[in-house]
Write a protein that holds these residues in place. Structure first.
Motif, PDB file in Angstrom:
ATOM      1  N   ARG A   1      -2.875  -4.549   9.435  1.00 49.86           N
ATOM      2  CA  ARG A   1      -2.999  -4.828   7.998  1.00 49.86           C
ATOM      3  C   ARG A   1      -1.719  -4.390   7.289  1.00 49.86           C
ATOM      4  O   ARG A   1      -0.911  -3.622   7.832  1.00 49.86           O
ATOM      5  CB  ARG A   1      -4.212  -4.087   7.414  1.00 49.86           C
ATOM      6  CG  ARG A   1      -4.146  -2.578   7.586  1.00 49.86           C
ATOM      7  CD  ARG A   1      -5.204  -1.881   6.762  1.00 49.86           C
ATOM      8  NE  ARG A   1      -5.233  -0.432   6.993  1.00 49.86           N
ATOM      9  CZ  ARG A   1      -4.360   0.430   6.488  1.00 49.86           C
ATOM     10  NH1 ARG A   1      -3.350  -0.007   5.733  1.00 49.86           N
ATOM     11  NH2 ARG A   1      -4.469   1.732   6.742  1.00 49.86           N
TER      12      ARG A   1
ATOM     13  N   ASP B   1      -1.350   5.143   2.762  1.00 51.55           N
ATOM     14  CA  ASP B   1      -0.847   5.318   4.126  1.00 51.55           C
ATOM     15  C   ASP B   1       0.372   6.228   4.210  1.00 51.55           C
ATOM     16  O   ASP B   1       0.815   6.552   5.315  1.00 51.55           O
ATOM     17  CB  ASP B   1      -0.440   3.954   4.726  1.00 51.55           C
ATOM     18  CG  ASP B   1      -1.617   3.045   4.991  1.00 51.55           C
ATOM     19  OD1 ASP B   1      -2.698   3.557   5.341  1.00 51.55           O
ATOM     20  OD2 ASP B   1      -1.444   1.817   4.846  1.00 51.55           O
TER      21      ASP B   1
ATOM     22  N   GLY C   1       0.354   9.157   6.521  1.00 50.56           N
ATOM     23  CA  GLY C   1       0.241   8.696   7.901  1.00 50.56           C
ATOM     24  C   GLY C   1       1.551   8.102   8.415  1.00 50.56           C
ATOM     25  O   GLY C   1       1.916   8.290   9.582  1.00 50.56           O
TER      26      GLY C   1
ATOM     27  N   TRP D   1       3.659  -3.308   7.729  1.00 49.67           N
ATOM     28  CA  TRP D   1       2.338  -3.430   8.331  1.00 49.67           C
ATOM     29  C   TRP D   1       2.056  -2.222   9.210  1.00 49.67           C
ATOM     30  O   TRP D   1       2.987  -1.581   9.728  1.00 49.67           O
ATOM     31  CB  TRP D   1       2.250  -4.705   9.178  1.00 49.67           C
ATOM     32  CG  TRP D   1       2.444  -5.944   8.373  1.00 49.67           C
ATOM     33  CD1 TRP D   1       1.493  -6.719   7.779  1.00 49.67           C
ATOM     34  CD2 TRP D   1       3.691  -6.566   8.058  1.00 49.67           C
ATOM     35  NE1 TRP D   1       2.052  -7.765   7.108  1.00 49.67           N
ATOM     36  CE2 TRP D   1       3.413  -7.701   7.263  1.00 49.67           C
ATOM     37  CE3 TRP D   1       5.022  -6.269   8.357  1.00 49.67           C
ATOM     38  CZ2 TRP D   1       4.406  -8.537   6.774  1.00 49.67           C
ATOM     39  CZ3 TRP D   1       6.028  -7.095   7.867  1.00 49.67           C
ATOM     40  CH2 TRP D   1       5.714  -8.214   7.084  1.00 49.67           C
ATOM     41  N   VAL D   2       0.788  -1.924   9.368  1.00 48.93           N
ATOM     42  CA  VAL D   2       0.367  -0.866  10.287  1.00 48.93           C
ATOM     43  C   VAL D   2      -0.701  -1.410  11.220  1.00 48.93           C
ATOM     44  O   VAL D   2      -1.440  -2.330  10.885  1.00 48.93           O
ATOM     45  CB  VAL D   2      -0.190   0.372   9.554  1.00 48.93           C
ATOM     46  CG1 VAL D   2       0.867   0.992   8.652  1.00 48.93           C
ATOM     47  CG2 VAL D   2      -1.440   0.033   8.752  1.00 48.93           C
TER      48      VAL D   2
ATOM     49  N   GLN E   1     -10.238   5.335  12.287  1.00 53.57           N
ATOM     50  CA  GLN E   1     -10.463   5.858  10.927  1.00 53.57           C
ATOM     51  C   GLN E   1      -9.615   5.122   9.890  1.00 53.57           C
ATOM     52  O   GLN E   1      -9.469   5.579   8.755  1.00 53.57           O
ATOM     53  CB  GLN E   1     -10.145   7.355  10.869  1.00 53.57           C
ATOM     54  CG  GLN E   1     -11.190   8.244  11.547  1.00 53.57           C
ATOM     55  CD  GLN E   1     -11.085   8.206  13.060  1.00 53.57           C
ATOM     56  OE1 GLN E   1      -9.993   8.285  13.624  1.00 53.57           O
ATOM     57  NE2 GLN E   1     -12.225   8.073  13.727  1.00 53.57           N
ATOM     58  N   ASP E   2      -9.031   3.977  10.270  1.00 53.69           N
ATOM     59  CA  ASP E   2      -8.180   3.162   9.401  1.00 53.69           C
ATOM     60  C   ASP E   2      -6.901   3.887   8.994  1.00 53.69           C
ATOM     61  O   ASP E   2      -6.331   3.606   7.954  1.00 53.69           O
ATOM     62  CB  ASP E   2      -8.949   2.711   8.140  1.00 53.69           C
ATOM     63  CG  ASP E   2      -8.274   1.507   7.471  1.00 53.69           C
ATOM     64  OD1 ASP E   2      -7.649   0.697   8.191  1.00 53.69           O
ATOM     65  OD2 ASP E   2      -8.343   1.407   6.229  1.00 53.69           O
ATOM     66  N   ARG E   3      -6.423   4.797   9.830  1.00 59.45           N
ATOM     67  CA  ARG E   3      -5.161   5.491   9.584  1.00 59.45           C
ATOM     68  C   ARG E   3      -4.045   4.822  10.376  1.00 59.45           C
ATOM     69  O   ARG E   3      -4.299   4.258  11.441  1.00 59.45           O
ATOM     70  CB  ARG E   3      -5.275   6.958   9.994  1.00 59.45           C
ATOM     71  CG  ARG E   3      -6.317   7.748   9.218  1.00 59.45           C
ATOM     72  CD  ARG E   3      -6.483   9.136   9.821  1.00 59.45           C
ATOM     73  NE  ARG E   3      -6.858   9.065  11.236  1.00 59.45           N
ATOM     74  CZ  ARG E   3      -7.191  10.111  11.980  1.00 59.45           C
ATOM     75  NH1 ARG E   3      -7.221  11.322  11.445  1.00 59.45           N
ATOM     76  NH2 ARG E   3      -7.519   9.952  13.262  1.00 59.45           N
ATOM     77  N   PRO E   4      -2.797   4.873   9.882  1.00 60.45           N
ATOM     78  CA  PRO E   4      -1.694   4.231  10.603  1.00 60.45           C
ATOM     79  C   PRO E   4      -1.508   4.828  12.005  1.00 60.45           C
ATOM     80  O   PRO E   4      -1.322   6.038  12.151  1.00 60.45           O
ATOM     81  CB  PRO E   4      -0.477   4.518   9.719  1.00 60.45           C
ATOM     82  CG  PRO E   4      -1.035   4.752   8.351  1.00 60.45           C
ATOM     83  CD  PRO E   4      -2.359   5.420   8.575  1.00 60.45           C
TER      84      PRO E   4
ATOM     85  N   ALA F   1      -3.989   0.028  12.607  1.00 62.34           N
ATOM     86  CA  ALA F   1      -4.869   1.116  12.172  1.00 62.34           C
ATOM     87  C   ALA F   1      -5.724   1.625  13.323  1.00 62.34           C
ATOM     88  O   ALA F   1      -6.116   0.870  14.221  1.00 62.34           O
ATOM     89  CB  ALA F   1      -5.754   0.636  11.026  1.00 62.34           C
ATOM     90  N   ASP F   2      -6.014   2.925  13.284  1.00 59.77           N
ATOM     91  CA  ASP F   2      -6.911   3.507  14.288  1.00 59.77           C
ATOM     92  C   ASP F   2      -8.360   3.374  13.830  1.00 59.77           C
ATOM     93  O   ASP F   2      -8.655   2.686  12.835  1.00 59.77           O
ATOM     94  CB  ASP F   2      -6.526   4.964  14.575  1.00 59.77           C
ATOM     95  CG  ASP F   2      -6.719   5.883  13.370  1.00 59.77           C
ATOM     96  OD1 ASP F   2      -7.366   5.475  12.364  1.00 59.77           O
ATOM     97  OD2 ASP F   2      -6.223   7.029  13.415  1.00 59.77           O
TER      98      ASP F   2
END
Length: 382
Positions: free
Chosen positions: A4, A10, A13, A49-50, A55-58, A52-53
């Motif tokens: 995303r 972010d 992160g 863009w990242v 937990q939606d973290r980069p 995500a893991d």
């Protein structure tokens, strides 16, 4: 692995990813500065863009640096990726990140001028080719402090590839007091420091003259220069020199003091080197001014990381004398129109060097003074 666009939430992160590989982190103000890029805002493009893991973290990232270009009266846009960070446990994520950058609409080119030897072959998989044809592998440098450069080579030989954690324990090496207490510059009469980037300034007249020449140029308008120079995370501001002939600016050089890693000596990186076609000697004279003053500013060498055949010719004898660095295709591009490729005259200004270079860290005493002088609620440049 969901991919995303980067969000403001972010930023911490993203810093965590930079910290893990030993790359410079950004302050909150620094991330906002990147968001304020006028060219990015033209297209409402993502900052990057990242991946995500859970937990939606980069967990992996790629920055997106959009730039305006001018070819006569035409305004165009292109983009280069920067700070691509993919941890080993996310192997393969780079492909999705690069695809996102390549899929952006309304761009005449997607490119990188800063690929490392390991990543360079990857770009060919996405349609990018080594470019410019004859100089995509070339970096030039001029050593001004042989002892400091030798010490840097010795440290690299002794330590090899060290982790970010090990490097942090070693601390910053090969710093010198001239970095933050430089000696006065000694320049010939036609080379002068450049400080006025207001509209209708002599620099603005130079930029307008450049746009009337038949070449494709990254936007160097006063608006863009003011934004570039406002980066709040720079510890040492860029140095800008003008070559003045007949009462007008005919060439401009921009250089930034960098320190690639804790064990590298400081380097004066040339970020821009451009001159009007009717001033063919301006490029060499500006470069000579930087080389002659680099050591008194604290640098061990001067480096030019993006070179075209025309720029190499304009350097004349200085280009012949320079050390050849690089050796791999660090410049890759996908350019939609061959006519635009032929008209493009890139310098390091067109790449990501101005937004992701590591500048020398402030000494503790200066950091303490800045914190003491910064009113509550404001962000210092420390």
């Amino acid at each position: 692995m969901p991919l995303r666009p980067i969000r403001r939430s972010d930023h911490e992160g993203l810093n965590r990813l930079h910290r893990a590989v030993g790359w410079p982190e950004r302050s909150p103000a620094g991330w906002r500065w990147l968001e304020d890029n006028p060219a990015r805002q033209d297209l409402d493009a993502p900052m990057g863009w990242v991946v995500a893991d859970e937990q939606d973290r980069p967990a992996a990232m790629l920055g997106n640096f959009v730039q305006r270009f001018r070819l006569g009266s035409r305004r165009l846009h292109a983009a280069t990726g920067f700070s691509i960070i993919v941890p080993p446990e996310r192997k393969g994520a780079s492909r999705g990140l690069i695809r996102a950058l390549m899929a952006q609409p309304r761009l005449f080119a997607r490119y990188t001028f800063n690929a490392n030897p390991r990543s360079a072959p990857l770009y060919k998989l996405f349609g990018l080719s080594p470019w410019p044809d004859k100089t995509h592998h070339l970096k030039l440098s001029w050593i001004v402090d042989p002892m400091a450069c030798a010490q840097g080579r010795a440290l690299r030989h002794l330590l090899g590839r060290i982790s970010a954690e090990t490097a942090a324990r070693l601390g910053e090496r090969l710093m010198n007091r001239r970095l933050f207490h430089p000696e006065p510059m000694r320049l010939p009469a036609d080379i002068t420091p450049l400080r006025d980037f207001s509209d209708s300034s002599p620099y603005d007249a130079f930029w307008r003259a450049l746009t009337q020449e038949d070449r494709l140029l990254a936007d160097r308008s006063p608006e863009v220069l003011r934004w570039r120079l406002a980066d709040p995370d720079l510890t040492i501001p860029p140095l800008l020199l003008a070559c003045v002939q007949g009462g007008r600016i005919v060439g401009v050089a921009q250089a930034l003091m960098t320190k690639t890693s804790l064990i590298e000596p400081p380097c004066l990186d040339i970020l821009d080197l451009v001159a009007l076609k009717d001033a063919p000697d301006a490029v060499a004279r500006l470069t000579r001014g930087l080389i002659d003053n680099a050591r008194s500013l604290g640098a061990a060498k001067v480096r030019l990381q993006t070179v075209t055949p025309d720029l190499l010719d304009a350097l004349g004898e200085l280009g012949v004398q320079a050390r050849r660095e690089g050796g791999w295709g660090h410049c890759h591009a996908l350019i939609d129109d061959p006519a635009l490729a032929a008209a493009w005259a890139p310098t390091p200004f067109d790449g990501d060097y101005g937004v992701c270079a590591r500048t020398p860290p402030l000494p503790r005493v200066l950091r303490a003074r800045l914190r003491a002088a910064t009113p509550a609620g404001q962000v210092s440049k420390a």
